[in-house]
Design a protein around this motif. Structure first.
Motif, PDB file in Angstrom:
ATOM      1  N   MET A   1       0.830  -1.195   0.000  1.00  0.00           N
ATOM      2  CA  MET A   1       0.000   0.000   0.000  1.00  0.00           C
ATOM      3  C   MET A   1       0.866   1.247   0.000  1.00  0.00           C
ATOM      4  O   MET A   1       1.825   1.344   0.738  1.00  0.00           O
ATOM      5  CB  MET A   1      -0.921   0.028   1.227  1.00  0.00           C
ATOM      6  N   LYS A   2       0.509   2.198  -0.840  1.00  0.00           N
ATOM      7  CA  LYS A   2       1.214   3.472  -0.885  1.00  0.00           C
ATOM      8  C   LYS A   2       0.242   4.575  -0.506  1.00  0.00           C
ATOM      9  O   LYS A   2      -0.828   4.700  -1.091  1.00  0.00           O
ATOM     10  CB  LYS A   2       1.765   3.720  -2.288  1.00  0.00           C
ATOM     11  N   ASN A   3       0.590   5.373   0.476  1.00  0.00           N
ATOM     12  CA  ASN A   3      -0.280   6.459   0.890  1.00  0.00           C
ATOM     13  C   ASN A   3      -0.221   7.619  -0.103  1.00  0.00           C
ATOM     14  O   ASN A   3       0.847   8.039  -0.520  1.00  0.00           O
ATOM     15  CB  ASN A   3       0.116   6.976   2.284  1.00  0.00           C
ATOM     16  N   ILE A   4      -1.376   8.102  -0.485  1.00  0.00           N
ATOM     17  CA  ILE A   4      -1.456   9.258  -1.366  1.00  0.00           C
ATOM     18  C   ILE A   4      -1.531  10.502  -0.484  1.00  0.00           C
ATOM     19  O   ILE A   4      -2.486  10.679   0.271  1.00  0.00           O
ATOM     20  CB  ILE A   4      -2.695   9.180  -2.271  1.00  0.00           C
ATOM     21  N   ILE A   5      -0.530  11.345  -0.552  1.00  0.00           N
ATOM     22  CA  ILE A   5      -0.503  12.548   0.292  1.00  0.00           C
ATOM     23  C   ILE A   5      -1.384  13.639  -0.293  1.00  0.00           C
ATOM     24  O   ILE A   5      -2.172  14.259   0.407  1.00  0.00           O
ATOM     25  CB  ILE A   5       0.950  13.051   0.454  1.00  0.00           C
ATOM     26  N   GLN A   6      -1.255  13.873  -1.589  1.00  0.00           N
ATOM     27  CA  GLN A   6      -2.037  14.909  -2.254  1.00  0.00           C
ATOM     28  C   GLN A   6      -3.224  14.269  -2.977  1.00  0.00           C
ATOM     29  O   GLN A   6      -3.065  13.681  -4.043  1.00  0.00           O
ATOM     30  CB  GLN A   6      -1.168  15.675  -3.266  1.00  0.00           C
ATOM     31  N   GLY A 190      -0.690   4.797  -6.959  1.00  0.00           N
ATOM     32  CA  GLY A 190      -0.536   4.027  -5.731  1.00  0.00           C
ATOM     33  C   GLY A 190      -0.730   2.547  -5.956  1.00  0.00           C
ATOM     34  O   GLY A 190       0.008   1.709  -5.445  1.00  0.00           O
ATOM     35  N   CYS A 191      -1.749   2.204  -6.764  1.00  0.00           N
ATOM     36  CA  CYS A 191      -2.034   0.788  -7.015  1.00  0.00           C
ATOM     37  C   CYS A 191      -0.926   0.117  -7.825  1.00  0.00           C
ATOM     38  O   CYS A 191      -0.716  -1.091  -7.732  1.00  0.00           O
ATOM     39  CB  CYS A 191      -3.366   0.654  -7.764  1.00  0.00           C
ATOM     40  N   GLY A 192      -0.225   0.908  -8.639  1.00  0.00           N
ATOM     41  CA  GLY A 192       0.823   0.345  -9.478  1.00  0.00           C
ATOM     42  C   GLY A 192       1.965  -0.282  -8.699  1.00  0.00           C
ATOM     43  O   GLY A 192       2.651  -1.182  -9.196  1.00  0.00           O
ATOM     44  N   THR A 193       2.195   0.194  -7.488  1.00  0.00           N
ATOM     45  CA  THR A 193       3.285  -0.347  -6.670  1.00  0.00           C
ATOM     46  C   THR A 193       2.779  -1.214  -5.515  1.00  0.00           C
ATOM     47  O   THR A 193       3.563  -1.662  -4.690  1.00  0.00           O
ATOM     48  CB  THR A 193       4.118   0.811  -6.090  1.00  0.00           C
ATOM     49  N   CYS A 194       1.469  -1.432  -5.471  1.00  0.00           N
ATOM     50  CA  CYS A 194       0.876  -2.178  -4.351  1.00  0.00           C
ATOM     51  C   CYS A 194       1.162  -3.671  -4.463  1.00  0.00           C
ATOM     52  O   CYS A 194       1.038  -4.273  -5.534  1.00  0.00           O
ATOM     53  CB  CYS A 194      -0.632  -1.946  -4.313  1.00  0.00           C
ATOM     54  N   LYS A 195       1.529  -4.272  -3.362  1.00  0.00           N
ATOM     55  CA  LYS A 195       1.775  -5.713  -3.309  1.00  0.00           C
ATOM     56  C   LYS A 195       0.939  -6.408  -2.234  1.00  0.00           C
ATOM     57  O   LYS A 195       0.998  -7.625  -2.074  1.00  0.00           O
ATOM     58  CB  LYS A 195       3.253  -5.984  -3.059  1.00  0.00           C
ATOM     59  N   THR A 196       0.170  -5.606  -1.478  1.00  0.00           N
ATOM     60  CA  THR A 196      -0.572  -6.179  -0.353  1.00  0.00           C
ATOM     61  C   THR A 196      -2.058  -6.366  -0.645  1.00  0.00           C
ATOM     62  O   THR A 196      -2.723  -7.177   0.003  1.00  0.00           O
ATOM     63  CB  THR A 196      -0.432  -5.278   0.882  1.00  0.00           C
ATOM     64  N   PHE A 197      -2.608  -5.595  -1.594  1.00  0.00           N
ATOM     65  CA  PHE A 197      -4.020  -5.691  -1.975  1.00  0.00           C
ATOM     66  C   PHE A 197      -4.954  -5.577  -0.771  1.00  0.00           C
ATOM     67  O   PHE A 197      -5.892  -6.356  -0.609  1.00  0.00           O
ATOM     68  CB  PHE A 197      -4.286  -7.000  -2.730  1.00  0.00           C
ATOM     69  N   ASP A 198      -4.654  -4.589   0.065  1.00  0.00           N
ATOM     70  CA  ASP A 198      -5.437  -4.414   1.295  1.00  0.00           C
ATOM     71  C   ASP A 198      -6.909  -4.129   1.009  1.00  0.00           C
ATOM     72  O   ASP A 198      -7.788  -4.567   1.756  1.00  0.00           O
ATOM     73  CB  ASP A 198      -4.854  -3.265   2.128  1.00  0.00           C
ATOM     74  N   CYS A 199      -7.185  -3.369  -0.067  1.00  0.00           N
ATOM     75  CA  CYS A 199      -8.575  -2.990  -0.339  1.00  0.00           C
ATOM     76  C   CYS A 199      -9.432  -4.216  -0.658  1.00  0.00           C
ATOM     77  O   CYS A 199     -10.577  -4.321  -0.199  1.00  0.00           O
ATOM     78  CB  CYS A 199      -8.650  -1.967  -1.468  1.00  0.00           C
ATOM     79  N   SER A 230      -9.166   0.716   4.742  1.00  0.00           N
ATOM     80  CA  SER A 230      -7.969  -0.117   4.754  1.00  0.00           C
ATOM     81  C   SER A 230      -6.821   0.468   3.929  1.00  0.00           C
ATOM     82  O   SER A 230      -5.670   0.087   4.113  1.00  0.00           O
ATOM     83  CB  SER A 230      -8.307  -1.512   4.202  1.00  0.00           C
ATOM     84  N   CYS A 231      -7.143   1.397   3.007  1.00  0.00           N
ATOM     85  CA  CYS A 231      -6.104   1.901   2.103  1.00  0.00           C
ATOM     86  C   CYS A 231      -6.414   3.322   1.662  1.00  0.00           C
ATOM     87  O   CYS A 231      -7.538   3.610   1.232  1.00  0.00           O
ATOM     88  CB  CYS A 231      -5.990   0.981   0.892  1.00  0.00           C
ATOM     89  N   GLU A 232      -5.399   4.190   1.723  1.00  0.00           N
ATOM     90  CA  GLU A 232      -5.566   5.583   1.330  1.00  0.00           C
ATOM     91  C   GLU A 232      -5.639   5.768  -0.180  1.00  0.00           C
ATOM     92  O   GLU A 232      -5.936   6.858  -0.664  1.00  0.00           O
ATOM     93  CB  GLU A 232      -4.416   6.426   1.892  1.00  0.00           C
ATOM     94  N   ASN A 233      -5.377   4.722  -0.947  1.00  0.00           N
ATOM     95  CA  ASN A 233      -5.454   4.818  -2.402  1.00  0.00           C
ATOM     96  C   ASN A 233      -6.892   4.787  -2.916  1.00  0.00           C
ATOM     97  O   ASN A 233      -7.133   5.080  -4.083  1.00  0.00           O
ATOM     98  CB  ASN A 233      -4.671   3.677  -3.059  1.00  0.00           C
ATOM     99  N   VAL A 234      -7.818   4.415  -2.080  1.00  0.00           N
ATOM    100  CA  VAL A 234      -9.221   4.363  -2.496  1.00  0.00           C
ATOM    101  C   VAL A 234      -9.787   5.780  -2.502  1.00  0.00           C
ATOM    102  O   VAL A 234      -9.609   6.535  -1.542  1.00  0.00           O
ATOM    103  CB  VAL A 234     -10.044   3.457  -1.566  1.00  0.00           C
ATOM    104  N   ALA A 235     -10.467   6.136  -3.578  1.00  0.00           N
ATOM    105  CA  ALA A 235     -11.029   7.478  -3.740  1.00  0.00           C
ATOM    106  C   ALA A 235     -12.533   7.384  -3.989  1.00  0.00           C
ATOM    107  O   ALA A 235     -13.015   6.457  -4.643  1.00  0.00           O
ATOM    108  CB  ALA A 235     -10.357   8.197  -4.901  1.00  0.00           C
TER     109      ALA A 235
END
Length: 476
Positions: A1-6, A190-199, A230-235
């Motif tokens: 999971m990668k946190n999206i700051i902006q 963010g999803c491009g580097t995700c390896k955990t698939f938390d969402c 579960s993940c900040e990449n979800v919008a």
């Protein structure tokens, strides 16, 4: 999971208020807990105090607040948010965790079951047995049976099978939420580097939010927001209204039939029953002539012949009109009929869900608001004075809400234009086919103007039953 700051400005999660409403875990838990308490308390009171004189709360909560006011208002704007706070789904997640987690049999994995439940268990009863659900006991029994059924399904099967296939509102919300202006998506970077698939791991429905954009579909997503927690990449993105319907997606047969049947009932049958049947020429309309004919050899105190006539006339008339129009359109365009029917059927979605706002908002002021407040007052012994309706039916300012009926058919015409673009055939053939495949939209537009004309020309039948009586007036 990668946190999206902006976060993007179109992401509602970027705003503090919406971030709190949809992503604050404690707030969501307390909200769902409160709604579940109100839900079960209303059922309890319906059995304890079964008559309207004793109990205003049960019917007010279910028929004034949940359905249809909040349901129609939320579906046309934010989408399936009601499913995200539904007591069945809230409790069902806990039941599923301790349940047997079996795969639901193919015979039950059919969303037409849910459509059948709402058609037979609710709408047929409303028309054939008028006033049934205005009795608290009957309303409580209806929701108690659904609740028991849902808990059994949740316990036996996995992936929230009740919500997907059996729930009478599941298919309704899934189909009509497509006119909303929000979409649950993910940030691609963010999803491009995700390896955990938390969402996807957090989703009780076994969905993958990172595929929603590619599929142009949220599938069975109920906006419970577990993935967003579960993940900040979800919008939760703002989109142009009905954005899904402008593009290609995997069509669902049950959704098109749901749109057609509920449009025939809520946009047509209700207009016939509660508008045209209040006019001075009510006995001239074909559904009332059918009723008079049936009464000549069927003498029944058990069911409403008037209700039977208007319900089945509306369903068969609208379905027949649409089937014939789509058939002619498919022949003109030289395209397979089934493809034409299911691709273009979604264009009818606004007729009920947007057009219904006219009725819902008027009734909020003339009925729903006072019902809700007086019901809460009685159920929780608040000691307030009885609240009067905020407006009386017929007040001129209420007609401002009629604008939604015009927005509905205009928007449906626009959607039909864009849905036709998805059909691969020559452009001039689409132009010729357009009025045929749009026949239900054209008739809906005509019906709105015709209703106004009849009232203005012939006036109101002074002896007609009031709207709330759920009766149909026909002259002897």
């Amino acid at each position: 999971m990668k946190n999206i700051i902006q976060k993007s400005r179109k992401d509602l999660f970027s705003f503090a208020l919406f971030n709190f409403l949809f992503k604050n875990k404690m707030f969501l838990f307390l909200l769902r807990l409160t709604i579940s308490f109100l839900f079960f308390y209303a059922i309890f009171l319906g059995f304890l105090y079964p008559t309207k004189e004793q109990n205003l709360f049960t019917t007010a909560l279910f028929w004034s607040l949940f359905w249809s006011f909040f349901m129609v208002l939320s579906l046309s704007t934010l989408g399936r948010v009601f499913c995200g706070i539904c007591p069945h789904g809230f409790i069902g997640k806990f039941i599923t965790k301790i349940g047997l987690k079996r795969k639901i049999p193919k015979a039950l994995a059919n969303s037409f079951i849910g459509l059948g439940v709402i058609l037979i268990g609710y709408w047929m009863i409303v028309f054939l047995f008028p006033g049934t659900y205005s009795i608290p006991y009957n309303t409580a029994l209806f929701f108690a049976v659904l609740t028991l059924l849902s808990f059994v399904i949740y316990y036996l099967y996995d992936e929230m099978a009740y919500c997907k296939y059996i729930c009478p509102l599941g298919t309704v919300t899934k189909a009509f939420s497509k006119v909303s202006f929000t979409k649950l998506e993910t940030y691609i970077d963010g999803c491009g580097t995700c390896k955990t698939f938390d969402c996807s791991k957090a989703c009780s429905y076994n969905l993958k939010p990172f595929t929603f954009v590619k599929k142009n579909s949220m599938e069975d997503c109920t906006l419970c927001m577990d993935c967003a927690l579960s993940c900040e990449n979800v919008a939760f993105n703002l989109k142009k209204p009905s954005s899904t319907l402008f593009e290609k997606f995997k069509t669902q047969k049950v959704e098109v039939w749901t749109i057609l049947i509920l449009t025939s009932i809520l946009s047509f049958a209700m207009t016939f029953k509660h508008s045209l049947n209040r006019t001075a020429i009510a006995d001239e309309f074909i559904w009332n002539k059918i009723s008079v004919y049936l009464k000549s050899f069927i003498n029944s105190d058990f069911i409403s012949i008037d209700g039977f006539s208007v319900l089945f006339f509306s369903i068969f008339f609208v379905l027949g009109l649409n089937i014939i129009g789509m058939f002619i359109g498919s022949k003109i365009m030289k395209v397979e009929y089934e493809k034409t029917f299911y691709t273009l059927g979604y264009a009818l979605t606004p007729l009920f869900i947007i057009g219904g706002l006219s009725h819902i908002l008027q009734f909020f002021f003339t009925n729903y608001a006072s019902n809700i407040i007086n019901g809460l007052n009685q159920a929780f012994f608040l000691g307030f004075e009885t609240m009067k309706p905020l407006a009386n039916r017929g007040e001129s300012w209420l007609f401002i809400f009629k604008i939604f009926t015009h927005i509905a058919y205009i928007w449906a015409f626009v959607l039909m234009y864009y849905r036709l673009k998805l059909i691969e055939t020559k452009r001039f053939l689409k132009i010729i086919a357009y009025p045929f495949v749009s026949i239900v939209i054209i008739f809906y537009m005509f019906l709105n103007f015709y209703t106004g004309y009849v009232f203005k020309t012939y006036g109101v039948n002074k002896n007609a039953h009031n709207h709330s009586s759920h009766q149909i007036k026909t002259k002897e």
